[in-house]
Design an enzyme around this catalytic site. Structure first.
Site, PDB file in Angstrom:
ATOM      1  N   ASP A 212       0.860  -1.181   0.000  1.00  0.00           N
ATOM      2  CA  ASP A 212       0.000   0.000   0.000  1.00  0.00           C
ATOM      3  C   ASP A 212       0.899   1.234   0.000  1.00  0.00           C
ATOM      4  O   ASP A 212       1.984   1.178  -0.569  1.00  0.00           O
ATOM      5  CB  ASP A 212      -0.977  -0.055   1.188  1.00  0.00           C
ATOM      6  CG  ASP A 212      -2.298   0.640   0.846  1.00  0.00           C
ATOM      7  OD1 ASP A 212      -2.246   1.717   0.233  1.00  0.00           O
ATOM      8  OD2 ASP A 212      -3.367   0.108   1.193  1.00  0.00           O
ATOM      9  N   HIS A 287      10.774   0.205 -12.200  1.00  0.00           N
ATOM     10  CA  HIS A 287      10.878  -1.076 -12.914  1.00  0.00           C
ATOM     11  C   HIS A 287       9.724  -1.971 -12.468  1.00  0.00           C
ATOM     12  O   HIS A 287       9.435  -2.057 -11.267  1.00  0.00           O
ATOM     13  CB  HIS A 287      12.198  -1.787 -12.586  1.00  0.00           C
ATOM     14  CG  HIS A 287      13.412  -1.010 -12.989  1.00  0.00           C
ATOM     15  ND1 HIS A 287      13.784  -0.815 -14.295  1.00  0.00           N
ATOM     16  CD2 HIS A 287      14.329  -0.342 -12.243  1.00  0.00           C
ATOM     17  CE1 HIS A 287      14.885  -0.084 -14.337  1.00  0.00           C
ATOM     18  NE2 HIS A 287      15.234   0.218 -13.104  1.00  0.00           N
TER      19      HIS A 287
END
Ligand code: NAG
Ligand code: NAG
Length: 438
Positions: A212, A287
């Site tokens: 989160d 990435h």
């Protein structure tokens, strides 16, 4: 100390986003002229003891100008503590506090104080929330650390691990500095890393793992500088969720590295009112993230708030590189502004994010004015979604990786080990302060 003060005085020059000096106004040394060691207030070094009442007593004795000291060793906590009031005090956490109690709330709450410092002199202090004992059964448990109405403060050189819910929340805090920290939570939503609202806060050199919020700003907030952040498998950094009367301005994120996160950055609202103004998001590397630049003013996970929409104005996204997971499924530019309150003055520049799957990426814009990506120039009354498909990899998208990126999240059914505070948080960037523990 002299050097530190000089550096603090320079900060407003280094970034216009801060509005003044941050951190405690008196030194650790001056607060150590009176030390209240929990062992002298009934504390017992054992993972299953209750350091709660000793902490409260040590705080009562040292809250005006002293240091509450948790020495190296293991301590349990079953009585959660609320340490409010006092002035010019420190909480020196050289030991590790393990959650024993199963109540809700915050394991440690620090409130209504000023000139406060929480740190580990060895950089080995930690709080272990053992959240997995709740998560394994599909529940949430206690949060770890919350600061409310604290001014002129710092928190540094500690690890917060496996919260039952949020790890670190700063509610209405001012002139703060958070650095050299690591946060490790379980791999599910609801286990936020750092959530902040208030003003004049500098967060730097922090690593977060969870699913989160990594380092997220909530409303109201102004003058924050958030830099050298490593979201090492996380939800990612964000602003929101924003609702009615949003008041956010002058927020600067830079040197943000995200891998295997839900997004590189998300601004999220649905309905609502007020504004987000004059913010900059620069030098981002990503990435294998699902979303990349995601401004979503119609975020379906949020209940619609009263109002025509939050105004997003004068927001720049500059120097973003790397790759996303699938640039067609979830395009790296997704800027969907409110129908009735179009975004103005947005800038997307030097944006080079390519895809790890397939050979094209999609940019999507709606009701958004400014320059770059699929934004329309000038201003106007809004427009329906426009997309552009980019079929050539942008030059310069290749970006460095951090060493040893996490390749899986932490289980929800097993205890998460306490990690060492790292000494690298963004490729090529040196942390502003060395670890106190050397
Ligand atoms: C907007 O932010 C810049 C720094 O990026 C600052 O110099 C300027 O004063 C801010 N503008 C307003 C209106 O606050
Ligand atoms: C990212 O997390 C993994 C798993 O804990 C760890 O091995 C690695 O060292 C972390 N990366 C860095 C650069 O701290």
């Amino acid at each position: 100390m002299k050097l530190l003060l000089t550096l603090l005085n320079l900060l407003p020059l280094i970034s216009a986003q801060l509005s003044g000096p941050v951190g405690p106004t008196t030194s650790r040394a001056s607060k150590r002229t009176k030390v209240c060691n929990v062992l002298d207030y009934g504390g017992v070094a054992s993972k299953t003891s209750d350091v709660g009442p000793p902490l409260t007593s040590a705080f009562a004795a040292c809250k005006n100008g002293g240091t509450v000291y948790v020495p190296p060793g293991d301590f349990g906590i079953s009585t959660f503590v609320s340490l409010t009031g006092g002035k010019s005090w420190a909480l020196q956490l050289d030991g590790v506090i393990y959650r024993v109690g199963t109540g809700g709330g915050n394991m440690i709450f620090v409130g209504s104080t000023s000139d406060f410092e929480m740190y580990s002199s060895t950089s080995k202090g930690a709080i272990q929330g053992y959240g997995y004992t709740f998560h394994a059964d599909g529940n949430y448990g206690s949060r770890i650390l919350r600061l409310g109405k604290v001014s002129d403060f710092s928190v540094h050189d500690i690890a917060l691990v496996d919260a039952g819910a949020f790890h670190l929340v700063m509610d209405t805090c001012t002139n703060g500095e958070i650095y050299n920290m690591i946060i490790r939570g379980g791999n599910e939503g609801g286990l936020d890393g750092i959530d902040i609202w208030g003003s004049n806060i500098h967060v730097h050199d922090v690593e977060v793992t969870n699913r989160d919020e990594c380092v997220t700003v909530k409303s109201p907030a102004s003058n924050m500088l958030i830099e050298n952040i490593y979201c090492n498998w996380s939800g990612g950094c964000a602003m929101g969720s924003l609702g009615s009367d949003t008041a956010i301005s002058n927020i600067h994120y830079r040197n943000i590295y995200s891998q295997n996160s839900n997004q590189m950055y998300m601004l999220k609202s649905r309905g609502g009112s007020g504004s987000v103004k004059n913010c900059t998001f620069e030098s981002f590397i990503g990435h294998t993230n699902a979303y990349t630049l995601d401004l979503n003013a119609d975020w379906s996970s949020q209940k619609e708030a009263t109002g025509d929409g939050v105004l997003y104005q004068d927001i720049t996204f500059r120097d973003w590189r790397g790759t996303c997971s699938n640039g067609v499924q979830r395009g790296p530019v997704n800027i969907v502004c409110p129908d009735k309150v179009p975004c103005t003055g947005l800038v997307v520049e030097d944006f080079a994010v390519w895809t790890e799957a397939g050979s094209s990426v999609v940019w999507k814009c709606a009701n958004a004015y400014g320059s770059g990506a699929c934004l329309k120039g000038g201003s106007g009354t809004g427009y329906a979604v426009v997309t552009s498909t980019i079929s050539a990899a942008p030059s310069g998208y290749a970006a460095q990786k951090m060493p040893d990126d996490l390749t899986a999240g932490f289980a929800l059914t097993a205890s998460i080990p306490i990690p060492a505070v790292p000494t690298t948080f963004f490729p090529g960037a040196t942390p502003a302060s060395t670890l106190l523990g050397g």
